[in-house]
Enzyme design. Structure first.
Site, mmCIF file in Angstrom:
data_model
loop_
_atom_site.group_PDB
_atom_site.id
_atom_site.type_symbol
_atom_site.label_atom_id
_atom_site.label_comp_id
_atom_site.label_asym_id
_atom_site.label_seq_id
_atom_site.Cartn_x
_atom_site.Cartn_y
_atom_site.Cartn_z
ATOM 1 N N HIS A 106 0.846 -1.194 0.000
ATOM 2 C CA HIS A 106 0.000 0.000 0.000
ATOM 3 C C HIS A 106 0.880 1.242 0.000
ATOM 4 O O HIS A 106 1.907 1.280 0.688
ATOM 5 C CB HIS A 106 -0.884 0.035 1.253
ATOM 6 C CG HIS A 106 -2.027 -0.905 1.201
ATOM 7 N ND1 HIS A 106 -3.204 -0.610 0.566
ATOM 8 C CD2 HIS A 106 -2.183 -2.145 1.711
ATOM 9 C CE1 HIS A 106 -4.038 -1.618 0.691
ATOM 10 N NE2 HIS A 106 -3.444 -2.570 1.379
ATOM 11 N N ALA A 153 14.422 -17.341 10.507
ATOM 12 C CA ALA A 153 13.103 -17.036 11.062
ATOM 13 C C ALA A 153 12.984 -15.572 11.458
ATOM 14 O O ALA A 153 13.952 -14.950 11.897
ATOM 15 C CB ALA A 153 12.838 -17.918 12.278
ATOM 16 N N LYS A 173 20.070 -9.304 6.376
ATOM 17 C CA LYS A 173 21.435 -9.082 5.894
ATOM 18 C C LYS A 173 22.136 -10.430 5.752
ATOM 19 O O LYS A 173 21.887 -11.347 6.533
ATOM 20 C CB LYS A 173 22.210 -8.194 6.856
ATOM 21 C CG LYS A 173 21.627 -6.790 6.986
ATOM 22 C CD LYS A 173 22.568 -5.874 7.698
ATOM 23 C CE LYS A 173 22.012 -4.482 7.901
ATOM 24 N NZ LYS A 173 21.311 -3.898 6.821
#
Length: 195
Positions: A106, A153, A173
């Protein structure tokens, strides 16, 4: 046994009819939410977990968005994959539970207009390479993941990750890359250079 028969006789033919492609020995539970199913192409031996949401919806200027899931891929429970242009998930990719993948977002530039009423912004197309592993609660937004790469995760990926890398964090990263010379995963800087 009865559920397997119902799936084979009812659900499988239904999915083959409404999807762009539904490959052999693939599994899509009844609890899956599908939007613009004709634009979704599922390869052979693909398994998708419970309560997932797959969409290939022309909300931006692309009239024919394509969501492709390659052969042998496993997508965990509660996945949310929302395509408005092109998302391609390769072969033998492993998704843990609650993974979010989107090639759009959005806009929120106009502070006088509620975000829900603003336009959808198209981001880069997404390619998740063969053999990649995407950890639990990962968000991939307008970025690609290289083949045989791992995303840890709870990571948020907003810049592409090359082949044979391990990336973690928010934003994600690179922390390791596979060295073919040393035949080992070695530490790197965030640019992917060995340290």
């Amino acid at each position: 046994m009865i559920l397997a028969i119902i799936y084979k006789l009812v659900l499988r033919p239904y999915y083959k009819k409404i999807l762009g492609q539904f490959g052999q020995k693939s599994f899509l539970p009844f609890s899956t939410k599908l939007e613009f199913a004709k634009n979704i192409f599922i390869g052979n031996q693909v398994s998708i977990g419970r309560m997932s949401w797959l969409a290939s919806n022309p909300l931006t200027n692309n009239r024919n968005p394509i969501l492709t899931i390659g052969d042998g891929t496993y997508i965990g429970n509660f996945a949310h994959i929302y395509c408005t242009s092109k998302i391609e998930i390769g072969k033998n990719v492993l998704f843990a539970d609650k993974v979010y993948v989107s090639d759009n977002l959005h806009t929120f530039e106009d502070v006088n207009v509620c975000i829900i009423n603003q336009s959808i912004k198209q981001l880069d197309t997404i390619n998740i390479g063969d053999g990649a592993w995407i950890g639990e609660n990962v968000c991939i937004i307008g970025a690609s993941i290289g083949k045989q790469s791992v995303v840890g995760a709870n990571s948020v990926v907003n810049k592409s990750i090359p082949d044979y890398c391990v990336a973690v964090g928010s934003p994600a990263k690179i922390i390791k890359r596979y060295s073919f010379e040393k035949k080992a995963w070695l530490k790197t800087n965030s640019g992917g250079d060995f340290v």
